[in-house]
Design an enzyme around this catalytic site. Sequence first.
Site, PDB file in Angstrom:
ATOM      1  N   GLU A  75     -80.853  28.376  16.716  1.00  0.00           N
ATOM      2  CA  GLU A  75     -79.501  28.404  16.043  1.00  0.00           C
ATOM      3  C   GLU A  75     -79.680  27.969  14.643  1.00  0.00           C
ATOM      4  O   GLU A  75     -79.948  27.311  14.328  1.00  0.00           O
ATOM      5  CB  GLU A  75     -78.507  27.811  17.323  1.00  0.00           C
ATOM      6  CG  GLU A  75     -78.095  27.854  18.619  1.00  0.00           C
ATOM      7  CD  GLU A  75     -77.766  27.366  19.084  1.00  0.00           C
ATOM      8  OE1 GLU A  75     -75.997  26.212  18.453  1.00  0.00           O
ATOM      9  OE2 GLU A  75     -77.019  26.837  20.119  1.00  0.00           O
ATOM     10  N   LYS A  88     -78.054  26.153  11.753  1.00  0.00           N
ATOM     11  CA  LYS A  88     -77.068  24.961  11.469  1.00  0.00           C
ATOM     12  C   LYS A  88     -76.534  25.359   9.840  1.00  0.00           C
ATOM     13  O   LYS A  88     -76.696  25.062   9.011  1.00  0.00           O
ATOM     14  CB  LYS A  88     -78.232  24.456  11.195  1.00  0.00           C
ATOM     15  CG  LYS A  88     -77.032  22.878  10.981  1.00  0.00           C
ATOM     16  CD  LYS A  88     -78.314  21.056  11.297  1.00  0.00           C
ATOM     17  CE  LYS A  88     -77.605  19.928  11.297  1.00  0.00           C
ATOM     18  NZ  LYS A  88     -76.620  19.815  10.647  1.00  0.00           N
ATOM     19  N   ARG A  98     -68.092  19.129  12.406  1.00  0.00           N
ATOM     20  CA  ARG A  98     -67.826  19.063  13.997  1.00  0.00           C
ATOM     21  C   ARG A  98     -66.323  19.237  14.458  1.00  0.00           C
ATOM     22  O   ARG A  98     -65.703  18.093  14.002  1.00  0.00           O
ATOM     23  CB  ARG A  98     -68.856  18.595  14.213  1.00  0.00           C
ATOM     24  CG  ARG A  98     -69.027  18.292  16.060  1.00  0.00           C
ATOM     25  CD  ARG A  98     -70.631  17.302  15.965  1.00  0.00           C
ATOM     26  NE  ARG A  98     -71.097  17.826  17.734  1.00  0.00           N
ATOM     27  CZ  ARG A  98     -72.017  17.458  18.091  1.00  0.00           C
ATOM     28  NH1 ARG A  98     -73.147  16.432  17.832  1.00  0.00           N
ATOM     29  NH2 ARG A  98     -72.744  17.743  19.200  1.00  0.00           N
ATOM     30  N   ARG A 137     -66.669  13.778  15.239  1.00  0.00           N
ATOM     31  CA  ARG A 137     -67.238  13.515  16.620  1.00  0.00           C
ATOM     32  C   ARG A 137     -66.855  12.007  15.909  1.00  0.00           C
ATOM     33  O   ARG A 137     -67.449  10.832  16.685  1.00  0.00           O
ATOM     34  CB  ARG A 137     -68.671  13.719  15.404  1.00  0.00           C
ATOM     35  CG  ARG A 137     -69.083  13.684  13.895  1.00  0.00           C
ATOM     36  CD  ARG A 137     -70.579  13.319  13.533  1.00  0.00           C
ATOM     37  NE  ARG A 137     -70.751  12.930  13.941  1.00  0.00           N
ATOM     38  CZ  ARG A 137     -71.917  12.212  13.884  1.00  0.00           C
ATOM     39  NH1 ARG A 137     -73.012  13.555  12.779  1.00  0.00           N
ATOM     40  NH2 ARG A 137     -72.765  11.192  14.149  1.00  0.00           N
ATOM     41  N   GLU A 150     -68.593  24.244  14.914  1.00  0.00           N
ATOM     42  CA  GLU A 150     -68.824  23.821  13.457  1.00  0.00           C
ATOM     43  C   GLU A 150     -67.982  24.888  12.551  1.00  0.00           C
ATOM     44  O   GLU A 150     -68.177  25.806  12.644  1.00  0.00           O
ATOM     45  CB  GLU A 150     -70.346  24.034  13.035  1.00  0.00           C
ATOM     46  CG  GLU A 150     -70.236  23.036  11.446  1.00  0.00           C
ATOM     47  CD  GLU A 150     -71.058  22.254  11.674  1.00  0.00           C
ATOM     48  OE1 GLU A 150     -71.015  21.035  12.906  1.00  0.00           O
ATOM     49  OE2 GLU A 150     -71.052  21.452  10.820  1.00  0.00           O
ATOM     50  N   PHE A 169     -71.089  26.148  19.780  1.00  0.00           N
ATOM     51  CA  PHE A 169     -71.884  25.998  20.477  1.00  0.00           C
ATOM     52  C   PHE A 169     -71.706  25.849  22.141  1.00  0.00           C
ATOM     53  O   PHE A 169     -73.331  24.842  22.402  1.00  0.00           O
ATOM     54  CB  PHE A 169     -73.617  25.376  19.371  1.00  0.00           C
ATOM     55  CG  PHE A 169     -72.967  23.966  18.634  1.00  0.00           C
ATOM     56  CD1 PHE A 169     -72.782  22.566  19.496  1.00  0.00           C
ATOM     57  CD2 PHE A 169     -71.786  23.832  17.390  1.00  0.00           C
ATOM     58  CE1 PHE A 169     -71.905  21.809  18.727  1.00  0.00           C
ATOM     59  CE2 PHE A 169     -71.652  22.645  16.829  1.00  0.00           C
ATOM     60  CZ  PHE A 169     -71.541  21.493  17.313  1.00  0.00           C
ATOM     61  N   ARG A 179     -79.301  10.890  20.481  1.00  0.00           N
ATOM     62  CA  ARG A 179     -79.731  11.751  19.726  1.00  0.00           C
ATOM     63  C   ARG A 179     -81.285  11.711  20.900  1.00  0.00           C
ATOM     64  O   ARG A 179     -81.705  10.673  21.128  1.00  0.00           O
ATOM     65  CB  ARG A 179     -80.019  10.689  17.995  1.00  0.00           C
ATOM     66  CG  ARG A 179     -80.519  11.572  17.516  1.00  0.00           C
ATOM     67  CD  ARG A 179     -80.392  11.050  16.152  1.00  0.00           C
ATOM     68  NE  ARG A 179     -79.435  10.714  15.465  1.00  0.00           N
ATOM     69  CZ  ARG A 179     -78.816  11.322  14.817  1.00  0.00           C
ATOM     70  NH1 ARG A 179     -79.249  12.629  14.678  1.00  0.00           N
ATOM     71  NH2 ARG A 179     -77.694  10.976  14.325  1.00  0.00           N
ATOM     72  N   LYS A 187     -82.967  19.408  14.967  1.00  0.00           N
ATOM     73  CA  LYS A 187     -82.656  19.532  13.329  1.00  0.00           C
ATOM     74  C   LYS A 187     -84.331  20.335  12.307  1.00  0.00           C
ATOM     75  O   LYS A 187     -84.488  19.074  12.027  1.00  0.00           O
ATOM     76  CB  LYS A 187     -82.005  19.611  12.681  1.00  0.00           C
ATOM     77  CG  LYS A 187     -82.064  17.657  12.801  1.00  0.00           C
ATOM     78  CD  LYS A 187     -80.544  17.545  11.397  1.00  0.00           C
ATOM     79  CE  LYS A 187     -80.876  15.501  11.464  1.00  0.00           C
ATOM     80  NZ  LYS A 187     -79.283  14.916  11.074  1.00  0.00           N
TER      81      LYS A 187
HETATM   82  P1  ATP Z   1     -76.173  16.059   9.519  1.00  0.00           P
HETATM   83  O1  ATP Z   1     -75.527  14.852   8.932  1.00  0.00           O
HETATM   84  O2  ATP Z   1     -78.166  16.930   9.362  1.00  0.00           O
HETATM   85  O3  ATP Z   1     -75.351  16.814   9.777  1.00  0.00           O
HETATM   86  P2  ATP Z   1     -75.570  14.670  11.946  1.00  0.00           P
HETATM   87  O4  ATP Z   1     -76.059  13.592  11.731  1.00  0.00           O
HETATM   88  O5  ATP Z   1     -74.209  14.906  11.758  1.00  0.00           O
HETATM   89  O6  ATP Z   1     -76.415  15.527  11.071  1.00  0.00           O
HETATM   90  P3  ATP Z   1     -77.207  15.711  13.490  1.00  0.00           P
HETATM   91  O7  ATP Z   1     -76.849  15.670  15.108  1.00  0.00           O
HETATM   92  O8  ATP Z   1     -78.290  15.691  13.661  1.00  0.00           O
HETATM   93  O9  ATP Z   1     -75.885  15.292  13.210  1.00  0.00           O
HETATM   94  O10 ATP Z   1     -77.395  17.465  13.865  1.00  0.00           O
HETATM   95  C1  ATP Z   1     -76.884  17.835  14.009  1.00  0.00           C
HETATM   96  C2  ATP Z   1     -74.795  18.532  13.939  1.00  0.00           C
HETATM   97  O11 ATP Z   1     -75.440  19.503  13.325  1.00  0.00           O
HETATM   98  C3  ATP Z   1     -74.260  18.589  14.506  1.00  0.00           C
HETATM   99  O12 ATP Z   1     -73.327  17.178  13.948  1.00  0.00           O
HETATM  100  C4  ATP Z   1     -72.489  19.435  14.118  1.00  0.00           C
HETATM  101  O13 ATP Z   1     -72.064  19.365  13.075  1.00  0.00           O
HETATM  102  C5  ATP Z   1     -74.054  20.419  13.297  1.00  0.00           C
HETATM  103  N1  ATP Z   1     -74.348  21.729  13.539  1.00  0.00           N
HETATM  104  C6  ATP Z   1     -74.106  22.860  13.210  1.00  0.00           C
HETATM  105  N2  ATP Z   1     -74.308  23.820  13.879  1.00  0.00           N
HETATM  106  C7  ATP Z   1     -74.870  23.214  14.677  1.00  0.00           C
HETATM  107  C8  ATP Z   1     -75.692  23.975  16.114  1.00  0.00           C
HETATM  108  N3  ATP Z   1     -75.636  25.416  16.339  1.00  0.00           N
HETATM  109  N4  ATP Z   1     -75.384  22.681  16.753  1.00  0.00           N
HETATM  110  C9  ATP Z   1     -75.588  22.156  17.156  1.00  0.00           C
HETATM  111  N5  ATP Z   1     -74.534  21.434  16.277  1.00  0.00           N
HETATM  112  C10 ATP Z   1     -74.706  22.409  15.073  1.00  0.00           C
END
Ligand code: ATP
Length: 584
Positions: free
Chosen positions: A249, A251, A256, A271, A301, A341, A418, A424
């Site tokens: 998908e 990103k 979120r 979140r 998102e 998502f 996690r 990612k």
């Molecule tokens: P980052 O700082 O890289 O956004 P994170 O620590 O907030 O990471 P991760 O689980 O590492 O969270 O990365 C997933 C995040 O990416 C999710 O919390 C969401 O906010 C965002 N996101 C964007 N697009 C998507 C998607 N298609 N599916 C899931 N999460 C997505």
Amino acid sequence: MLYSDIARVFGRLEETGSRLEMTSILAEFFAKLEPSELRDVIYLSQGRLHPEFYPIELGMADKLVLKAIAKAAGYPEEEAERIWQKEGDPGAVAEDMISRKRQLTLFSETLTLENVVQGLTEIERSEGKDSQSQKMKILSRMLSNAEPEGAKYLCRIVTGRMRTGASAMTILDALAECFADKSDRPEIERAFNVTCDMGLVGETLARGGLAAVSSIQVTVDNPIKVMLAERLPSLPEVMARMGGRCAMEFKYDGMRIQAHISNGSSRLYSRRLENLTGNFPDIGEHLAQSLKVKEAIIEGECVAVDPDTGAMLPFQTVTHRRRKHGMDSAVKEIPVKLFMFDILYLDGEDMTQMPYCERRRVLSQTFAEDPLLTLTTMEVVSSDEEAEAFFDRAIASKCEGVMAKSISDASVYRAGSRGFLWIKYKKDYHEALTDTFDLTVVGAFYGMGKRAGKYGALLMASPDSETGKFCTVCKLGTGFDDAFLDALPGMLERFKSESCPRSVEAKMIPDVWFEPGMVLEVVGAEISVSPIHTAAWGWVKEDAGIGIRFPRYTGRLRDDKGPEASTSVQEIFDMYEMQGSDAV
Ligand code: ATP
């Protein structure tokens, strides 16, 4: 239950730095409580009256609390101010002044848990013109009936500074120790992860044991802890880890949102469980209008889009929607779209245990067509080339990278964890040696030269998920603009701590200490062995930890993340290993 007995337990928790000891203090105390008392004590131990996602916070200003303390103790306000200047903590002021109280309490009553809950509820509910003076009087009344230690914790609770050191994880350990078996801990944690309500889990366990806890399910209006992704340094590694085939998908670089939709309206959570309903009224309305079923919980998102071209705008733009005032114009000026998502619940059915492909199919059928709502762009890819091509499309569409998602039958939604079911892969990995880090501020160094009189650099830390301690990883002094440097002292004021907080492990000593609270996004050139930073101490080399070299603030304040959600020591260690470097 006498409030003084509860305050004594909080005092014992604060005294010990050991998680094991905190667990046994709590477990022993929990056994003495009625189930409903247990629920209240759990909330109070976290410095609140309700679960974390409850929309109203007690949040009294320090000055108002000082007034209440002075009134209860029978001293002029200046006396409270004087001690506060020295201590920086209204709790310490209350403990000191109540212990040498000059005011005779006329209708003194012994403070019970019930009185405290009732008083705090009145404070929470006071509204209108007169509310500040009402709050002050209610607090003052409670303080005049409290013992010094109890007064300290009351003031810490109302100012949002509880900090007994007992984290949610320690409470879970204590609940398992008191009411079940150690081996039942995962089931208790599962119930917490799908409700975000430790008080509910505690009371349910005390009333009905593990069987009752096992029946706790996903429900609308109980936010679910979000599932998070692992990272890998290259697309071929992502594909290999996924067994050569997975869903990919885009990103999106936004915010979120977990939406709980029922009865024609929506509640939106970040979140970190902040209620964002008021910040995105348009998204809330469209979700409720377009829902084809009765109730659902979905995740997506939220991204700002250019009002003229519809192109996606950077993350910073959507954060403007967080301001408290002028929401009507913000809705017009900063249009947003929700890229959905996942679906976690649908009409009485917990969807989290269903495989990804099934959840995605259901999600695609749950909403009518809507200009503000869309599914994330997704494709099933079966080769490195297909993955690369999809990644290029994501970057061309202004996304920050891709999320690979497992399409195996085991690909459930793992609330609160996690793992490699989601991986990612970001543009940054292409361009720099490492990913960005979200780090927690635990200290500051006074600036010199142009930065004299301000903070010039910050001591940054990461949580070790095994011990719960924040270990330092770098001293951050670049990437700050003047406006940020000017604002920093004010932003950090409420986290100030007299000495190194119990939850922090540091060898480098800053000029000012802070309780973990503020999270900043940082980029670094590389991760190397460090004799002065305490993260992963002894893991790579005896008598050394690991640190981030040449760290720079990206300008992104991660106020959507709590300190416990910042990049963990374990993740930084994995990145160190991924570098394939033996940089020393
Ligand atoms: P980052 O700082 O890289 O956004 P994170 O620590 O907030 O990471 P991760 O689980 O590492 O969270 O990365 C997933 C995040 O990416 C999710 O919390 C969401 O906010 C965002 N996101 C964007 N697009 C998507 C998607 N298609 N599916 C899931 N999460 C997505």
